[in-house]
Design an enzyme around this catalytic site. Sequence first.
Site, PDB file in Angstrom:
ATOM      1  N   HIS A 284      -1.989   6.220  -1.014  1.00 30.38           N
ATOM      2  CA  HIS A 284      -1.875   5.375   0.180  1.00 30.38           C
ATOM      3  C   HIS A 284      -1.391   3.967  -0.141  1.00 30.38           C
ATOM      4  O   HIS A 284      -0.679   3.359   0.658  1.00 30.38           O
ATOM      5  CB  HIS A 284      -3.230   5.310   0.891  1.00 30.38           C
ATOM      6  CG  HIS A 284      -3.170   4.706   2.258  1.00 30.38           C
ATOM      7  ND1 HIS A 284      -2.477   5.296   3.302  1.00 30.38           N
ATOM      8  CD2 HIS A 284      -3.692   3.557   2.762  1.00 30.38           C
ATOM      9  CE1 HIS A 284      -2.595   4.553   4.383  1.00 30.38           C
ATOM     10  NE2 HIS A 284      -3.314   3.487   4.087  1.00 30.38           N
TER      11      HIS A 284
ATOM     12  N   SER B 149      -0.001   1.404   7.072  1.00 27.31           N
ATOM     13  CA  SER B 149      -1.291   1.947   7.481  1.00 27.31           C
ATOM     14  C   SER B 149      -1.591   1.555   8.933  1.00 27.31           C
ATOM     15  O   SER B 149      -0.759   1.766   9.821  1.00 27.31           O
ATOM     16  CB  SER B 149      -2.381   1.471   6.507  1.00 27.31           C
ATOM     17  OG  SER B 149      -3.558   2.218   6.672  1.00 27.31           O
TER      18      SER B 149
ATOM     19  N   ASP C  56      -2.298  11.362   1.468  1.00 20.25           N
ATOM     20  CA  ASP C  56      -2.221  10.322   0.432  1.00 20.25           C
ATOM     21  C   ASP C  56      -3.589   9.755   0.072  1.00 20.25           C
ATOM     22  O   ASP C  56      -3.700   8.738  -0.595  1.00 20.25           O
ATOM     23  CB  ASP C  56      -1.273   9.204   0.867  1.00 20.25           C
ATOM     24  CG  ASP C  56      -1.760   8.452   2.108  1.00 20.25           C
ATOM     25  OD1 ASP C  56      -2.912   8.662   2.547  1.00 20.25           O
ATOM     26  OD2 ASP C  56      -0.985   7.633   2.656  1.00 20.25           O
TER      27      ASP C  56
END
Length: 289
Positions: A259, A83, A237
């Site tokens: 995610h 991320s 996601d």
Amino acid sequence: MQRNATTRYPILLVHGLFGFERIGRFELFHDVKQALRDVGNRVFVPQLSATHDNEVRGQQLLMQIDRVLAGTGASKVNVIGHSQGALACRYAAALAPEKVASVTSVSGPNHGSEVADLLRKALVPGQIPERTAHEIATQFANFLTLLSGRRTLPQNAVAALGALTREGVSQFNRTYPQGLPTTWGGQGAEVVDGVRYYSWSGVLPAAPTENLLEFNPVHRVCRVLSRHFTVEAGQNDGFVGRYSSHLGSVIRSDYPFDHMDSLRRTHGPSIDPIELYVEQALRLRAADL
């Protein structure tokens, strides 16, 4: 037979926004770290500010890279960022390419996040419909209640959110463009300034079972947030769009993951996300990294 996936340089696993040690029983990077160590790697998990902009977190990462180099005697490191962690890795590689052998972006918002756009606008009354703002803010708050961890480093949630919007990342990309595709949805240069760039990410799979929604609250939040994507509707996601994640050599950007699935073992018949990290170690080893 045990595979030899020992990389030449140590591996650093870099967390993203609201980095934490556990979600309930789940320890962030636990399975990844163990799997990489099982195949012979030196693995470290630097602690960055849970909420701050990419440059501040990148500077923190650079300091911890220096500590790893000093402690191991290695000349470089391989950094894998999940991320927002991918942006910190990119920053470190841009400023100190002589210390970074490779950057691997996992579910990284390398072109920004539509969810961050909406959340940022929600902070300004009247910018988006009240009902939408309320739903997004509520779901995001629900997600945050699942997270816990140390908060000893400086924090700035507004700066973090701004740094993850498409506009914020666009500004970041103008200064640190290494590995970015020149066409939307394409691949970027694999090697820039001696640093190799890779990425992979996922999209939400078909409608989940009731059991998954009941026992996996993070997945439920990703489902709700996914509804607010427009540019990459159905191709995200829950936090990051498929093509927004592309960087360097794109291994794949449509794994059936939400995610957070890219950090943990799933219980269905689909691909094991943890195995992807071992495969990446094999890839780095083959490149003498």
